[in-house]
Design an enzyme around this catalytic site. Structure first.
Site, PDB file in Angstrom:
ATOM      1  N   LYS A  64      45.024  49.073   9.475  1.00  0.00           N
ATOM      2  CA  LYS A  64      44.092  48.128  10.096  1.00  0.00           C
ATOM      3  C   LYS A  64      43.625  48.622  11.476  1.00  0.00           C
ATOM      4  O   LYS A  64      42.429  48.635  11.758  1.00  0.00           O
ATOM      5  CB  LYS A  64      44.743  46.738  10.207  1.00  0.00           C
ATOM      6  CG  LYS A  64      45.099  46.153   8.834  1.00  0.00           C
ATOM      7  CD  LYS A  64      45.675  44.755   8.924  1.00  0.00           C
ATOM      8  CE  LYS A  64      47.005  44.679   9.632  1.00  0.00           C
ATOM      9  NZ  LYS A  64      48.073  45.435   8.926  1.00  0.00           N
ATOM     10  N   THR A  65      44.573  49.032  12.301  1.00  0.00           N
ATOM     11  CA  THR A  65      44.216  49.537  13.633  1.00  0.00           C
ATOM     12  C   THR A  65      43.347  50.781  13.511  1.00  0.00           C
ATOM     13  O   THR A  65      42.358  50.947  14.233  1.00  0.00           O
ATOM     14  CB  THR A  65      45.497  49.874  14.433  1.00  0.00           C
ATOM     15  OG1 THR A  65      46.348  48.731  14.427  1.00  0.00           O
ATOM     16  CG2 THR A  65      45.166  50.263  15.862  1.00  0.00           C
ATOM     17  N   ASP A 109      44.502  42.478  17.359  1.00  0.00           N
ATOM     18  CA  ASP A 109      45.568  42.608  16.370  1.00  0.00           C
ATOM     19  C   ASP A 109      46.306  41.264  16.282  1.00  0.00           C
ATOM     20  O   ASP A 109      46.334  40.515  17.267  1.00  0.00           O
ATOM     21  CB  ASP A 109      46.525  43.724  16.828  1.00  0.00           C
ATOM     22  CG  ASP A 109      47.357  44.265  15.669  1.00  0.00           C
ATOM     23  OD1 ASP A 109      47.121  43.864  14.510  1.00  0.00           O
ATOM     24  OD2 ASP A 109      48.246  45.099  15.927  1.00  0.00           O
ATOM     25  N   THR A 158      48.281  40.013   9.362  1.00  0.00           N
ATOM     26  CA  THR A 158      49.159  40.233   8.225  1.00  0.00           C
ATOM     27  C   THR A 158      49.162  38.982   7.345  1.00  0.00           C
ATOM     28  O   THR A 158      49.712  38.993   6.255  1.00  0.00           O
ATOM     29  CB  THR A 158      50.605  40.501   8.687  1.00  0.00           C
ATOM     30  OG1 THR A 158      50.974  39.490   9.627  1.00  0.00           O
ATOM     31  CG2 THR A 158      50.713  41.853   9.367  1.00  0.00           C
ATOM     32  N   ARG A 217      52.083  54.359   7.163  1.00  0.00           N
ATOM     33  CA  ARG A 217      52.905  54.497   8.373  1.00  0.00           C
ATOM     34  C   ARG A 217      54.317  54.937   7.991  1.00  0.00           C
ATOM     35  O   ARG A 217      54.931  55.772   8.650  1.00  0.00           O
ATOM     36  CB  ARG A 217      52.966  53.189   9.162  1.00  0.00           C
ATOM     37  CG  ARG A 217      53.908  53.305  10.377  1.00  0.00           C
ATOM     38  CD  ARG A 217      53.962  52.036  11.187  1.00  0.00           C
ATOM     39  NE  ARG A 217      52.733  51.842  11.916  1.00  0.00           N
ATOM     40  CZ  ARG A 217      52.150  50.662  12.097  1.00  0.00           C
ATOM     41  NH1 ARG A 217      52.696  49.578  11.593  1.00  0.00           N
ATOM     42  NH2 ARG A 217      51.022  50.576  12.771  1.00  0.00           N
TER      43      ARG A 217
HETATM   44  P1  ADP Z   1      48.218  48.770  10.841  1.00  0.00           P
HETATM   45  O1  ADP Z   1      47.296  48.540  12.013  1.00  0.00           O
HETATM   46  O2  ADP Z   1      47.685  48.181   9.565  1.00  0.00           O
HETATM   47  O3  ADP Z   1      49.625  48.332  11.106  1.00  0.00           O
HETATM   48  P2  ADP Z   1      47.758  51.576  11.437  1.00  0.00           P
HETATM   49  O4  ADP Z   1      46.276  51.651  11.413  1.00  0.00           O
HETATM   50  O5  ADP Z   1      48.408  51.551  12.779  1.00  0.00           O
HETATM   51  O6  ADP Z   1      48.278  50.345  10.554  1.00  0.00           O
HETATM   52  O7  ADP Z   1      48.296  52.826  10.578  1.00  0.00           O
HETATM   53  C1  ADP Z   1      49.615  53.271  10.703  1.00  0.00           C
HETATM   54  C2  ADP Z   1      49.691  54.758  10.554  1.00  0.00           C
HETATM   55  O8  ADP Z   1      49.392  55.114   9.227  1.00  0.00           O
HETATM   56  C3  ADP Z   1      48.722  55.532  11.448  1.00  0.00           C
HETATM   57  O9  ADP Z   1      49.436  56.556  12.092  1.00  0.00           O
HETATM   58  C4  ADP Z   1      47.733  56.159  10.531  1.00  0.00           C
HETATM   59  O10 ADP Z   1      47.578  57.490  10.885  1.00  0.00           O
HETATM   60  C5  ADP Z   1      48.374  56.103   9.169  1.00  0.00           C
HETATM   61  N1  ADP Z   1      47.385  55.680   8.185  1.00  0.00           N
HETATM   62  C6  ADP Z   1      47.078  54.411   7.856  1.00  0.00           C
HETATM   63  N2  ADP Z   1      46.151  54.370   6.894  1.00  0.00           N
HETATM   64  C7  ADP Z   1      45.860  55.654   6.590  1.00  0.00           C
HETATM   65  C8  ADP Z   1      44.963  56.262   5.650  1.00  0.00           C
HETATM   66  N3  ADP Z   1      44.209  55.524   4.826  1.00  0.00           N
HETATM   67  N4  ADP Z   1      44.903  57.603   5.618  1.00  0.00           N
HETATM   68  C9  ADP Z   1      45.693  58.330   6.425  1.00  0.00           C
HETATM   69  N5  ADP Z   1      46.553  57.823   7.321  1.00  0.00           N
HETATM   70  C10 ADP Z   1      46.642  56.496   7.410  1.00  0.00           C
END
Ligand code: ADP
Length: 337
Positions: A64-65, A109, A158, A217
């Site tokens: 998401k981030t 977030d 979430t 992640r």
């Molecule tokens: P969220 O905000 O949903 O908790 P993040 O965007 O922080 O998740 O992603 C967590 C980690 O996973 C990051 O380091 C990112 O590099 C990796 N990641 C997430 N989605 C992908 C994707 N589709 N392809 C490659 N890496 C990803």
């Protein structure tokens, strides 16, 4: 807890930042959502306006981030980052919104954890790029309207079910992120291994992917733990890292053969042994494993439901026969029927 997707130290955060895909094209999986976002960004670019507000919903660690950063990057706009828990008063949000530059992307977030008063202010801001600031108290209180620069809100949650309808309705588009397939996670591991200069043969990458709980992640985290293990124990040349070495490394961190962690197993174990497989209410279950109900509901449950180990019924959570089998507990021992 090393494998908790939410907790990490600064160096892990720095690595996570370095591993983020920088564009939609580099973003692995979530094909549907990528297509939807692409269209939204293209339309905004053609019409030279900020993209519509976007809600990203799904469990932690699914990107998401990363997508919020990509939205800002691909539309050539500045990004401001905040989070629901940091917005505890309407005034916090007013300060944030009034300091945005025209067209900026505002990422919030955990948007479901904002204060209620801020939520109400956000409705108007999203719709009319305007807020009303209350000054004074009691009978002398008045509200002063304040125009805002147009902006794009990217909210992440979430728990989209926890968002009040008026807020949910003001997003032009909601993306539901799904857990990743293991082939997709294998690509994530491959990409990250290349970036971190870790040589890992395909079978080892596949093994990490299988044990990543559908979550990029976690895939990145497990990759680094395997790398640590190889560094410490020496495994000949990197090309000799086989799935057995991956197993040994991940066993050390209580990640089981299908990627369940200690908390996942504790929840299933509690459900089966203490409550004969359920049904049991979420809060009771949370107390049993000593964890917050919100964590169980937004992190643990979605994955256990997805893999068919748990189901939600109107009377509570129920363990499925697959869960008994995985924990090696005879079904007749635990279940009432
Ligand atoms: P969220 O905000 O949903 O908790 P993040 O965007 O922080 O998740 O992603 C967590 C980690 O996973 C990051 O380091 C990112 O590099 C990796 N990641 C997430 N989605 C992908 C994707 N589709 N392809 C490659 N890496 C990803």
């Amino acid at each position: 807890d090393e494998l908790d997707p939410e907790i990490q130290d600064d160096s892990e955060l720095a690595i996570e930042g370095a591993l983020r895909p920088g564009s939609l094209a580099e973003f692995i999986g979530q094909q549907k959502v990528r297509g939807q976002l692409q269209l939204l960004l293209d339309a905004a670019r053609i019409q030279q306006r900020p993209p519509d507000h976007i809600l990203l919903a799904g469990p932690p660690g699914l990107g998401k981030t990363t997508l919020a950063m990509i939205v800002a990057h691909e539309s050539g706009r500045a990004l401001r980052m905040s989070s629901g828990p940091a917005i505890q008063h309407a005034g916090d949000l007013a300060a944030l919104l009034s300091s945005l530059t025209p067209g900026e992307v505002l990422f919030i977030d955990e948007v479901h954890r904002m204060a209620r008063s801020a939520e109400e202010m956000l409705y108007l801001a999203m719709e009319d790029f305007r807020i009303d600031i209350m000054v004074g108290k009691g009978a002398g209180a008045t509200s002063i309207p304040l125009d805002l620069a147009p902006f794009t809100l990217v909210g992440a949650t979430t728990r989209s079910g926890l968002l009040p309808n008026p807020l949910r309705d003001r997003f032009g588009f909601t993306a539901h992120l799904e857990y990743y397939e293991s082939e997709e996670l294998e690509q994530v591991v491959k990409r990250s291994a290349a970036m971190l200069d870790i040589a890992l043969p395909q079978p080892a990458r596949a093994e990490i992917a299988l044990r990543s709980r559908g979550t990029p992640r976690i895939a990145n985290r497990l990759l680094r733990r395997v790398r640590d293990y190889v560094v410490v124990h020496g495994a000949g040349t990197a090309n000799e890292v086989d799935p057995a070495i991956v197993d040994a490394a991940l066993d050390l961190y209580d990640v089981d053969a299908i990627g369940l962690d200690r908390l996942d197993r504790a929840v299933l174990d509690g459900l089966i042994r203490r409550f004969r497989g359920g049904p049991v209410g979420l809060n009771t279950l949370a107390v049993t494993v000593g964890e917050e109900a919100e964590t169980i509901e937004s992190v643990v449950e979605p994955y256990l439901v997805r893999i068919g180990f748990m189901s939600r019924t109107p009377r509570g959570r129920v363990a499925t026969p697959e869960a008994y089998r995985h924990l090696g507990i005879p079904h007749s021992d635990g279940a009432l029927n």
